[in-house]
Design a protein around this motif. Sequence first.
Motif, PDB file in Angstrom:
ATOM      1  N   GLN A 126      -5.570   6.261   4.515  1.00 36.05           N
ATOM      2  CA  GLN A 126      -4.266   6.568   4.277  1.00 36.05           C
ATOM      3  C   GLN A 126      -3.824   8.017   4.056  1.00 36.05           C
ATOM      4  O   GLN A 126      -2.783   8.481   3.917  1.00 36.05           O
ATOM      5  CB  GLN A 126      -4.242   6.288   2.617  1.00 36.05           C
ATOM      6  N   GLU A 154      -8.126  -0.178  -1.568  1.00 36.88           N
ATOM      7  CA  GLU A 154      -6.854   0.092  -1.036  1.00 36.88           C
ATOM      8  C   GLU A 154      -6.073   0.475  -2.066  1.00 36.88           C
ATOM      9  O   GLU A 154      -5.168   1.849  -2.002  1.00 36.88           O
ATOM     10  CB  GLU A 154      -6.271  -0.721  -0.134  1.00 36.88           C
ATOM     11  N   PHE A 155      -5.850   0.017  -3.157  1.00 38.15           N
ATOM     12  CA  PHE A 155      -4.999   0.444  -4.534  1.00 38.15           C
ATOM     13  C   PHE A 155      -5.531   1.626  -5.227  1.00 38.15           C
ATOM     14  O   PHE A 155      -4.676   2.494  -5.289  1.00 38.15           O
ATOM     15  CB  PHE A 155      -5.094  -0.963  -5.333  1.00 38.15           C
ATOM     16  N   MET A 185       0.858  -1.444   0.121  1.00 40.56           N
ATOM     17  CA  MET A 185       0.118  -0.012  -0.016  1.00 40.56           C
ATOM     18  C   MET A 185       0.910   1.324   0.188  1.00 40.56           C
ATOM     19  O   MET A 185       1.730   1.322   0.687  1.00 40.56           O
ATOM     20  CB  MET A 185      -0.957  -0.146   1.366  1.00 40.56           C
ATOM     21  N   LEU A 186       0.480   2.284  -0.936  1.00 39.78           N
ATOM     22  CA  LEU A 186       1.264   3.242  -1.003  1.00 39.78           C
ATOM     23  C   LEU A 186       0.677   4.395   0.293  1.00 39.78           C
ATOM     24  O   LEU A 186      -0.235   4.670   0.057  1.00 39.78           O
ATOM     25  CB  LEU A 186       1.087   4.296  -2.128  1.00 39.78           C
ATOM     26  N   LYS A 187       1.840   4.951   1.115  1.00 43.97           N
ATOM     27  CA  LYS A 187       1.467   5.820   1.941  1.00 43.97           C
ATOM     28  C   LYS A 187       2.701   6.828   1.997  1.00 43.97           C
ATOM     29  O   LYS A 187       3.874   6.521   2.379  1.00 43.97           O
ATOM     30  CB  LYS A 187       1.420   5.176   3.336  1.00 43.97           C
ATOM     31  N   SER A 238     -10.814   3.405   2.684  1.00 43.62           N
ATOM     32  CA  SER A 238      -9.454   3.237   2.384  1.00 43.62           C
ATOM     33  C   SER A 238      -8.629   4.522   2.267  1.00 43.62           C
ATOM     34  O   SER A 238      -7.478   4.708   2.815  1.00 43.62           O
ATOM     35  CB  SER A 238      -9.193   2.481   1.092  1.00 43.62           C
ATOM     36  N   VAL A 280      -3.785   9.138  -3.318  1.00 38.07           N
ATOM     37  CA  VAL A 280      -2.795   9.700  -2.780  1.00 38.07           C
ATOM     38  C   VAL A 280      -1.558  10.014  -3.507  1.00 38.07           C
ATOM     39  O   VAL A 280      -0.845  11.048  -3.174  1.00 38.07           O
ATOM     40  CB  VAL A 280      -2.405   8.712  -1.551  1.00 38.07           C
ATOM     41  N   GLU A 281      -1.198   9.291  -4.610  1.00 38.44           N
ATOM     42  CA  GLU A 281      -0.054   9.790  -5.541  1.00 38.44           C
ATOM     43  C   GLU A 281      -0.492  11.043  -6.242  1.00 38.44           C
ATOM     44  O   GLU A 281       0.274  11.882  -6.449  1.00 38.44           O
ATOM     45  CB  GLU A 281       0.070   8.643  -6.524  1.00 38.44           C
ATOM     46  N   SER A 299      -4.812   4.688  -3.370  1.00 36.32           N
ATOM     47  CA  SER A 299      -3.493   4.924  -3.233  1.00 36.32           C
ATOM     48  C   SER A 299      -3.137   5.605  -4.446  1.00 36.32           C
ATOM     49  O   SER A 299      -2.308   6.481  -4.693  1.00 36.32           O
ATOM     50  CB  SER A 299      -2.477   3.684  -3.277  1.00 36.32           C
ATOM     51  N   LYS A 300      -3.935   5.650  -5.549  1.00 39.24           N
ATOM     52  CA  LYS A 300      -3.927   6.559  -6.771  1.00 39.24           C
ATOM     53  C   LYS A 300      -4.379   7.848  -6.490  1.00 39.24           C
ATOM     54  O   LYS A 300      -3.698   8.702  -6.895  1.00 39.24           O
ATOM     55  CB  LYS A 300      -4.726   5.756  -7.967  1.00 39.24           C
TER      56      LYS A 300
END
Length: 384
Positions: free
Chosen positions: A33, A368-369, A1-3, A29, A375-376, A372-373
Amino acid sequence: MLKIRAIMSQRVAFLTHFIAPYRLPLYQSLAAQLQDLKIFVSTPMEPNRPWQSNWGDLTVQVQRKFTLIRTWNHPQGFAETLYVHVPYDTFWVLGSYQPNIVISHELGMRTLQAALYCKWRKKTKFIIWAKCSESTEQGRGKLREMLRRWLIPQADGIVVNGDSGARYIRRFGIPLEKIFRAFQSTDTSNFSGVRLEKSQKEAYRLLFVGQLIERKNMQRFLGELIKWTENHPERSLEFWLVGDGSERSPLETQPVPENLHLKFFGNIAYDQLPELYAQAGMFVFPTLADEWGQVVNEAMASGLPILGSLGSQAVEELCTEGKTGWVFQPDRPSEIYQAIDRALSTSPETLEQMRIQSRKRIESMTPEFVASKFVEAINSIMAK
């Protein structure tokens, strides 16, 4: 997971119309994050939705708003009633929360107000979640087109569902580096446990889940399916339809050949759907216009190849011809017929492999994935 540590201290405001049950896992999700996320909704739930509002442990505030009811007349010939919410306290609620980042859903009045707020609070970054596709943006009217020509370039970044959404946004002169892709997703864990083994009868049983309305294009699809069964009298075929709507009665009264058996289930509780997916072999999605189509995610997690329309962005992004499904343009009857023929002519052995590939294609697309996008996108924008 990207954090990403750089954004953990940021305060994020997310503006949307309401929280649908299938989208709740994504927001949860995203909240996990981010350190500080508050969601502002225009309404707890729209009156034409069969769901109860459920926000889980999210921090949610309902805005003050008025609602306009308008008719969407699409070039494909269908008309649909839309609820247009205009929250009029956006400046006040954002000023009280003082976010570093504002993410606004869709391209209407809520997003216009968010854009104006961010122009006033120049340090606040502005992201549009343009959850649209080329097919869903047809027939929107000249006024909306004019609004979007000003609104879209105001964003620091735009999140789209896939290539079709990106192509639409690019029409407004937006550079690629400002466009971020985040497929739509939901929690498919209840569907990913569905058995992949099928009997001969199940392997060729067709299933549709959704609203039985004009936009879903079911009458045209059924017309081509009737032709196919008439041309193949030696084959007996079942088509299960789950859902309700204005088109149900015309579909139920449609004369069909003796070797085609339609079964209408009406609305089914969400937790009962996996058992129906388990008894089907192919999922039908002939829509004229869908920004995504979460049922495609559910069907593929259940191992069903998709017999689907390129009017759905999910079909365009996830279905590979002959591997995870069979695709067609929804306004071309001959293409629908040919796709039906390809699907129903596929060998049981190939269908078995397609079920495996369908589930494999969707398994990484977790909430979650997808969160993360977002978040990116936030991290990229804040770093500039």
